[in-house]
Design a protein around this motif. Structure first.
Motif, PDB file in Angstrom:
ATOM      1  N   VAL A 145      77.898  63.871   8.621  1.00  0.00           N
ATOM      2  CA  VAL A 145      76.835  62.890   9.028  1.00  0.00           C
ATOM      3  C   VAL A 145      76.378  61.964   8.057  1.00  0.00           C
ATOM      4  O   VAL A 145      76.050  62.247   6.815  1.00  0.00           O
ATOM      5  CB  VAL A 145      75.494  63.593   9.519  1.00  0.00           C
ATOM      6  CG1 VAL A 145      74.548  62.413  10.115  1.00  0.00           C
ATOM      7  CG2 VAL A 145      75.787  64.430  10.769  1.00  0.00           C
ATOM      8  N   PRO A 157      78.667  54.229  11.843  1.00  0.00           N
ATOM      9  CA  PRO A 157      78.152  55.397  11.954  1.00  0.00           C
ATOM     10  C   PRO A 157      79.611  56.571  11.807  1.00  0.00           C
ATOM     11  O   PRO A 157      80.694  56.182  11.831  1.00  0.00           O
ATOM     12  CB  PRO A 157      77.640  55.898  13.584  1.00  0.00           C
ATOM     13  CG  PRO A 157      77.571  54.254  13.822  1.00  0.00           C
ATOM     14  CD  PRO A 157      78.371  53.279  13.271  1.00  0.00           C
ATOM     15  N   VAL A 185      78.502  61.400  14.866  1.00  0.00           N
ATOM     16  CA  VAL A 185      77.406  60.856  15.106  1.00  0.00           C
ATOM     17  C   VAL A 185      78.135  59.817  16.501  1.00  0.00           C
ATOM     18  O   VAL A 185      77.100  59.831  17.338  1.00  0.00           O
ATOM     19  CB  VAL A 185      76.748  59.819  14.147  1.00  0.00           C
ATOM     20  CG1 VAL A 185      75.481  58.851  14.696  1.00  0.00           C
ATOM     21  CG2 VAL A 185      76.196  60.874  13.036  1.00  0.00           C
ATOM     22  N   ALA A 225      71.547  60.011  13.546  1.00  0.00           N
ATOM     23  CA  ALA A 225      71.968  60.515  12.428  1.00  0.00           C
ATOM     24  C   ALA A 225      70.943  61.536  11.816  1.00  0.00           C
ATOM     25  O   ALA A 225      71.218  62.634  11.315  1.00  0.00           O
ATOM     26  CB  ALA A 225      72.681  59.611  11.305  1.00  0.00           C
TER      27      ALA A 225
END
Length: 238
Positions: free
Chosen positions: A173, A184, A188, A213
């Motif tokens: 992440v 992202p 995520v 996140a």
């Protein structure tokens, strides 16, 4: 930030388990988000753990605040105290004596007995008042492990992480989404897409990729992956 409102460790919920479905087009979209193909076994386990999460999610929304329990305890404790004070009214008079005599003559309850009925009843009320006081102290302290909203979602995230890790799939992440040109992290994006497969009210941190996140990161800081803890439930009387 104001403290979170504490809720009961159980809930009653009349709503059915939320339905959800992952169609073939959804699987393709999920694989695109993750950047990896998902085996039939991984797909099956994802469906199972998501269904498990959605089974408990409604109870989180239905859990009532502990303040309502505290209010109920206060109400009955005060009523019992007022009744006890009325029974033990210290003003001596013939009228009071005769009222007590009539009550004890007509009072018929084997649990209290025929002798010193008012005295025995007052003693029971004392025990009841003490019980209410102790119950309130338990609520005010750490004696009641109130349910934490979002706990089922966090457990679901940890289980998804565990499943993907066991199958060599990405779970990293990256929280600096706004500073990273690639956007992202795949995981995520995967969770964001997976959440669209069930009702919006059970999704979390959907306002932005950065918020999601951060929520995933907080979930992963919790307990080690485990089965979703059963939220205690009770059936409301019809």
């Amino acid at each position: 930030m104001p403290p979170k409102k504490r809720v009961l460790p159980f809930a009653s919920s009349a709503c059915p388990t939320p339905e959800f479905a992952i169609l073939e087009a959804d699987w393709k979209s999920l694989e695109t988000a993750l950047g990896k193909e998902l085996s039939a076994d991984v797909r099956g386990q994802l469906i199972g753990m998501t269904a498990n999460f959605l089974h408990f999610a409604p109870f989180e929304l239905a859990a009532e605040p502990l303040d309502d329990t505290d209010a109920r305890l206060t109400k009955v404790r005060k009523a019992a105290s007022a009744f006890q004070q009325a029974l033990n009214d210290g003003r001596s008079s013939d009228a009071r004596f005769f009222a007590t005599h009539l009550i004890e003559r007509h009072f018929d309850d084997a649990r209290i007995g025929k002798r010193q009925t008012i005295h025995n009843l007052s003693g029971i009320l004392t025990s009841f008042i003490v019980a209410c006081t102790k119950a309130q102290a338990e609520i005010d302290g750490d004696g009641v492990a109130g349910h934490s909203p979002g706990e089922a979602w966090k457990t679901w995230i940890r289980n998804v992480v565990k499943l993907l890790q066991e199958n060599g799939l990405p779970t990293q992440v990256r929280k600096d989404t706004d500073k990273n040109r690639s956007g992202p992290s795949p995981f995520v994006r995967f969770i964001d897409r997976l959440q669209t497969c069930f009702d919006r009210k059970y999704r979390r941190a959907i306002q932005s990729p950065e918020a999601l996140a951060e929520a995933i990161t907080r979930a992963r800081r919790g307990a080690k992956p485990r089965k979703t803890r059963a939220i205690k439930t009770r059936n409301k009387k019809s």
